[in-house]
Every structure is written in C-alpha cells, then in structure tokens.
Scaffold this active site. Sequence first.
Site, PDB file in Angstrom:
ATOM      1  N   ARG A   1       0.634  -1.230  -0.230  1.00 10.86           N
ATOM      2  CA  ARG A   1      -0.084  -0.135   0.173  1.00 10.86           C
ATOM      3  C   ARG A   1       0.700   1.393   0.016  1.00 10.86           C
ATOM      4  O   ARG A   1       0.542   2.301   0.465  1.00 10.86           O
ATOM      5  CB  ARG A   1      -0.882  -0.085   1.452  1.00 10.86           C
ATOM      6  CG  ARG A   1      -2.215  -0.941   1.015  1.00 10.86           C
ATOM      7  CD  ARG A   1      -3.237  -0.503   0.391  1.00 10.86           C
ATOM      8  NE  ARG A   1      -4.447  -1.397   0.347  1.00 10.86           N
ATOM      9  CZ  ARG A   1      -5.456  -1.217   1.038  1.00 10.86           C
ATOM     10  NH1 ARG A   1      -5.369   0.110   1.562  1.00 10.86           N
ATOM     11  NH2 ARG A   1      -6.321  -1.958   1.125  1.00 10.86           N
TER      12      ARG A   1
ATOM     13  N   ARG B   1      -2.940   7.120   1.258  1.00 10.91           N
ATOM     14  CA  ARG B   1      -3.360   8.312   1.876  1.00 10.91           C
ATOM     15  C   ARG B   1      -2.299   8.947   2.842  1.00 10.91           C
ATOM     16  O   ARG B   1      -2.379  10.048   3.280  1.00 10.91           O
ATOM     17  CB  ARG B   1      -4.596   8.017   2.491  1.00 10.91           C
ATOM     18  CG  ARG B   1      -5.957   8.160   1.876  1.00 10.91           C
ATOM     19  CD  ARG B   1      -7.017   7.390   2.534  1.00 10.91           C
ATOM     20  NE  ARG B   1      -6.544   5.983   2.833  1.00 10.91           N
ATOM     21  CZ  ARG B   1      -7.667   4.950   3.277  1.00 10.91           C
ATOM     22  NH1 ARG B   1      -8.961   5.519   3.734  1.00 10.91           N
ATOM     23  NH2 ARG B   1      -7.133   3.982   3.464  1.00 10.91           N
TER      24      ARG B   1
ATOM     25  N   ARG C   1      -6.242  11.963  -5.609  1.00  7.22           N
ATOM     26  CA  ARG C   1      -7.432  11.262  -5.214  1.00  7.22           C
ATOM     27  C   ARG C   1      -8.598  12.152  -5.461  1.00  7.22           C
ATOM     28  O   ARG C   1      -9.552  12.020  -6.147  1.00  7.22           O
ATOM     29  CB  ARG C   1      -7.336  10.656  -3.895  1.00  7.22           C
ATOM     30  CG  ARG C   1      -8.423  10.091  -3.293  1.00  7.22           C
ATOM     31  CD  ARG C   1      -8.681   8.860  -3.939  1.00  7.22           C
ATOM     32  NE  ARG C   1      -9.749   8.077  -2.801  1.00  7.22           N
ATOM     33  CZ  ARG C   1     -10.904   8.246  -2.823  1.00  7.22           C
ATOM     34  NH1 ARG C   1     -11.540   9.330  -3.583  1.00  7.22           N
ATOM     35  NH2 ARG C   1     -11.619   7.632  -1.962  1.00  7.22           N
TER      36      ARG C   1
ATOM     37  N   ASP D   1      -7.022  -2.132  -7.346  1.00  2.12           N
ATOM     38  CA  ASP D   1      -7.359  -2.845  -6.005  1.00  2.12           C
ATOM     39  C   ASP D   1      -7.824  -4.140  -6.448  1.00  2.12           C
ATOM     40  O   ASP D   1      -8.130  -4.824  -7.428  1.00  2.12           O
ATOM     41  CB  ASP D   1      -8.736  -1.973  -5.673  1.00  2.12           C
ATOM     42  CG  ASP D   1      -9.015  -2.315  -4.362  1.00  2.12           C
ATOM     43  OD1 ASP D   1      -8.413  -1.733  -3.514  1.00  2.12           O
ATOM     44  OD2 ASP D   1     -10.044  -3.187  -3.877  1.00  2.12           O
TER      45      ASP D   1
ATOM     46  N   TYR E   1     -15.105 -10.549   0.663  1.00  2.22           N
ATOM     47  CA  TYR E   1     -16.036  -9.223   0.313  1.00  2.22           C
ATOM     48  C   TYR E   1     -17.150  -9.464  -0.533  1.00  2.22           C
ATOM     49  O   TYR E   1     -18.037  -8.733  -0.645  1.00  2.22           O
ATOM     50  CB  TYR E   1     -14.802  -8.275  -0.346  1.00  2.22           C
ATOM     51  CG  TYR E   1     -13.869  -8.007   0.546  1.00  2.22           C
ATOM     52  CD1 TYR E   1     -14.258  -6.619   1.197  1.00  2.22           C
ATOM     53  CD2 TYR E   1     -12.720  -8.383   0.391  1.00  2.22           C
ATOM     54  CE1 TYR E   1     -13.100  -6.262   2.308  1.00  2.22           C
ATOM     55  CE2 TYR E   1     -11.484  -7.965   1.352  1.00  2.22           C
ATOM     56  CZ  TYR E   1     -11.783  -7.006   2.280  1.00  2.22           C
ATOM     57  OH  TYR E   1     -10.788  -6.513   3.190  1.00  2.22           O
TER      58      TYR E   1
HETATM   59  O1  CP3 Z   1      -0.028   0.689  -3.075  1.00  2.00           O
HETATM   60  C1  CP3 Z   1      -0.213  -0.368  -3.214  1.00  2.00           C
HETATM   61  O2  CP3 Z   1      -0.253  -1.373  -2.578  1.00  2.00           O
HETATM   62  C2  CP3 Z   1      -0.944  -0.846  -4.710  1.00  2.00           C
HETATM   63  C3  CP3 Z   1      -2.638  -0.575  -4.470  1.00  2.00           C
HETATM   64  C4  CP3 Z   1      -3.537  -1.254  -3.602  1.00  2.00           C
HETATM   65  C5  CP3 Z   1      -4.578  -0.726  -3.214  1.00  2.00           C
HETATM   66  N1  CP3 Z   1      -5.381  -1.784  -2.674  1.00  2.00           N
HETATM   67  C6  CP3 Z   1      -4.943   0.386  -3.261  1.00  2.00           C
HETATM   68  C7  CP3 Z   1      -6.088   1.060  -2.388  1.00  2.00           C
HETATM   69  C8  CP3 Z   1      -3.369  -2.781  -3.336  1.00  2.00           C
HETATM   70  C9  CP3 Z   1      -2.318  -3.650  -3.570  1.00  2.00           C
HETATM   71  C10 CP3 Z   1      -4.609  -3.310  -2.818  1.00  2.00           C
HETATM   72  C11 CP3 Z   1      -4.875  -4.479  -2.128  1.00  2.00           C
HETATM   73  C12 CP3 Z   1      -6.428  -4.645  -1.482  1.00  2.00           C
HETATM   74  N2  CP3 Z   1      -7.360  -3.985  -1.589  1.00  2.00           N
HETATM   75  C13 CP3 Z   1      -6.375  -5.667  -0.570  1.00  2.00           C
HETATM   76  C14 CP3 Z   1      -5.121  -6.510  -0.142  1.00  2.00           C
HETATM   77  C15 CP3 Z   1      -4.193  -6.028   0.684  1.00  2.00           C
HETATM   78  C16 CP3 Z   1      -4.580  -5.523   1.932  1.00  2.00           C
HETATM   79  O3  CP3 Z   1      -4.317  -4.258   2.221  1.00  2.00           O
HETATM   80  O4  CP3 Z   1      -5.221  -6.137   2.750  1.00  2.00           O
HETATM   81  C17 CP3 Z   1      -7.620  -5.567   0.084  1.00  2.00           C
HETATM   82  C18 CP3 Z   1      -8.350  -6.341   1.209  1.00  2.00           C
HETATM   83  C19 CP3 Z   1      -8.468  -4.447  -0.645  1.00  2.00           C
HETATM   84  C20 CP3 Z   1      -9.619  -4.029  -0.499  1.00  2.00           C
HETATM   85  C21 CP3 Z   1      -9.964  -2.499  -0.148  1.00  2.00           C
HETATM   86  N3  CP3 Z   1      -9.484  -1.431  -0.871  1.00  2.00           N
HETATM   87  C22 CP3 Z   1     -10.298  -1.948   1.134  1.00  2.00           C
HETATM   88  C23 CP3 Z   1     -10.680  -3.072   2.150  1.00  2.00           C
HETATM   89  C24 CP3 Z   1     -10.286  -0.570   1.138  1.00  2.00           C
HETATM   90  C25 CP3 Z   1     -10.830   0.055   2.003  1.00  2.00           C
HETATM   91  C26 CP3 Z   1      -9.836   0.193   3.119  1.00  2.00           C
HETATM   92  C27 CP3 Z   1      -8.684   1.375   2.858  1.00  2.00           C
HETATM   93  O5  CP3 Z   1      -7.425   0.892   3.191  1.00  2.00           O
HETATM   94  O6  CP3 Z   1      -9.017   2.338   2.502  1.00  2.00           O
HETATM   95  C28 CP3 Z   1      -9.790  -0.501  -0.197  1.00  2.00           C
HETATM   96  C29 CP3 Z   1      -9.353   0.904  -0.776  1.00  2.00           C
HETATM   97  C30 CP3 Z   1      -7.963   1.341  -1.176  1.00  2.00           C
HETATM   98  N4  CP3 Z   1      -7.316   0.373  -2.011  1.00  2.00           N
HETATM   99  C31 CP3 Z   1      -7.237   2.381  -0.971  1.00  2.00           C
HETATM  100  C32 CP3 Z   1      -6.310   2.404  -1.836  1.00  2.00           C
HETATM  101  C33 CP3 Z   1      -5.125   3.154  -1.910  1.00  2.00           C
HETATM  102  C34 CP3 Z   1      -7.789   3.602  -0.369  1.00  2.00           C
HETATM  103  C35 CP3 Z   1      -8.749   4.325  -1.095  1.00  2.00           C
HETATM  104  C36 CP3 Z   1      -8.611   5.758  -0.930  1.00  2.00           C
HETATM  105  O7  CP3 Z   1      -8.055   6.596  -1.559  1.00  2.00           O
HETATM  106  O8  CP3 Z   1      -9.575   6.554  -0.230  1.00  2.00           O
END
Ligand code: CP3
Length: 349
Positions: free
Chosen positions: A28, A32, A41, A78, A154
Amino acid sequence: MSEIKPVKPLLEALDGRVQSIPPVWLMRQAGRYLPEYQALRKRAGGFLKLCFTPELAAEATLQPVRRFGFDAAILFSDILVIPQALGQQVEFADGEGPRLEALADPASIERLRLQIEPAALAPVYETIRLVKQVLPPAVGLIGFCGAPWTVATYMVAGRAMEGQVPARRLALEDAATFGKLIDRLVTGSIEYLVQQFRAGVDAVQIFDTWAGVLGPHEFERWCIAPVQQICHGVRAQCPGARIIGFPRGAGTALSRYVEQVPVQAVSLDWTIDRSFARSQIPQIMTIQGNLDPMVLLAGGSALDREVEDILHCFADRPFIFNLGHGILPDTPVGHVERMLRRIRGADRA
Ligand code: CP3
C-alpha cells in the site's frame, strides 16, 4: 550488439540471490499517507475512477517510487476490480471502504460471469504499459490480485466484516456453491495475472489478507488449493512467472503453505515469529516482510530496533524488506525516510 540489462535488486532477490542491502518496497505504498496521493485522489473524483484512468493510476503508481526511491513499484489498482469484471456491482464510498451488492443466495453466484469481461480490465493493462515506459530500469514492477478466498469474503458479505463471517458460514453450509465462486475467481485471476505479465510486470503478489480466519481444514481447501491452481495456471501461459504469496495471519499453517504453494517468495505478516519462519521456509524460497505497520507509524527507537532485528534475522537469505501489512494512513513520511536510511546503511554504525 547485445542489450545490457540493468540489475533489478527485486528480481535478484526473487531469483534467490542474497544481497548485502535488501531491496525494499511497502504494501500500500501508494496511498493516503502521501499528500501527493491525496491531491491526485481529489483530482480523480472516485477511487475506482483513479484505478481505471490509466494516466492517473500510472501517476499514483510512480509517486512513492519518485519520493522514496523504492526498489519496486506496485501497480495502482485494487483486488475488487475482479468481482466487477465478473459482473458484480462494486463501489467505494468515501471514507467507508468497499460496498458490493452482497451475494446472498446460490442464484446470485450462478449469475456471475464464468470468465472476466476482458474490456473491463483493459485500463489496468494500459496503466502497466504507461508505467513501464518511465520507470527507472533498476526498479521492478509488481502486479497483483487478491487470493480467491479473500476476494470471496468481500463478494459474499458485500463489505469488510469482522471475522469474515458470511463467507466462512457459506463455505461450511454450502461448500458446493461456495466452490463455484472460488472456481470463477481462480479462472479470472489466472487470466488477469497473465495479462498483467504480458503488459510488462516483473512479478505478481497474491494477497490473501483474510487467510488467518480459516481453520486448518478450510485453510487447505480455500487458501492453499486455489492459490496453487493460480500458480500452475499462470505458469502454463507465462513460464517462470515470478509469484509472491501473502497468506496473512497463517500462523503455524505457514509451514503447509510454503510446502504446497509453488511461489518464489512468501510475504510474512508481522505476527509471525521470525525464527519460526526461518526454520519453516526452505532456503531457496525468498522471504519478504515483515515490519509491523504500527511500528513504522510510531517511529523512534522502536522502529530502529525492529528494522535492525529484521535485517539481522534475514541477512543470510534471499530477502525483500517490506511491511507485514499495508502502511497505515497516519504514518509520517519522515518515518519511512528513517526506515530507508537504516536499511540502506546511512544510519548504521
Ligand atoms: O500501493 C499499493 O499497494 C497498490 C494498490 C493497492 C490498493 N489496494 C489501493 C487502495 C493494493 C495492492 C490493494 C490491495 C487490497 N485492496 C487488499 C489486499 C491487501 C490489504 O491491504 O489487505 C484489500 C483487502 C483491498 C480491498 C480494499 N481496498 C479495502 C478493504 C479498502 C478500504 C480500506 C482502505 O484501506 O481504505 C480499499 C481501498 C483502497 N485500495 C485504497 C487504496 C489506496 C484507499 C482508497 C482511498 O483513496 O480512499
């Protein structure tokens, strides 16, 4: 004239070579905690808009590499783009995380597509091509997907939920129907990862964020078996494809994971005892991890101590420095810089 290929420390580690300074990237890493991500964003509007607009997603991918000089970029996307490509509605409500139309009955699972809709994911492959054009040659590019179990949690619940109860319950009460969902995710993930390799990624990571809620029998069936199938399916079309597995929370089941899942590297979460990991993971398998994201957020001497311990523990193994899970949004940028100085030797005695 033969082309001179620059050395990518990420690939050196994945191919089993021990390096005096390990390559480093963070799960990640685009997110943010970075002011430039917040601005991007805002410019994009919605999160999915950001994921599906190649120019913007490429910029999000590159931001952390530019700022910190990480050894790898991870594709900005994602894990929940796959449910969408299978025909399920997916939304990200601001500040609330994902919202999907829950798969409440067997019929809703049957209605999903058997294959992913290729056009739905074309912008993701385009992002990879754009990133490849400008990424420094020593920096690796990592693609990814969610593991079937984690994505299914999910899809069934419609959202993140304590203990992943709806999916666990369905898997036990109606394993045949749940298996149909997992099969679609296996097929879709193979196709998705193959297309990522064809577009130019150097390696992929399979995120099984919720592997840790499964009991031993379920772990075998819903975590190990589908990820095994994905590895074989991807390598049938992309021989030698480099794959990193991340079975978060596997605990002692880590032993079975590394024995049975043919990944080049395993990413460790921060709860794993490092000497247990050393003893269970074969020497030829690369280790990635496993700094506690809370330690990075806290910084100070706890951070220094933990980084030293990780470096010391995995110094004689092929190793990639990373977090044990995604970086927390309130992490100060200065703590990431401090961690990097220590890993790369500037702050070490
Ligand atoms: O930088 C990176 O690692 C690449 C991008 C990436 C994102 N999500 C961007 C993201 C990757 C590899 C993921 C994987 C992901 N997404 C997982 C597996 C890894 C983990 O962290 O557990 C899971 C379970 C998700 C599903 C997901 N996406 C959730 C539950 C959420 C909400 C919680 C949160 O952290 O905001 C997201 C949103 C998300 N995915 C954001 C980002 C940058 C935040 C969104 C925003 O900008 O508000």
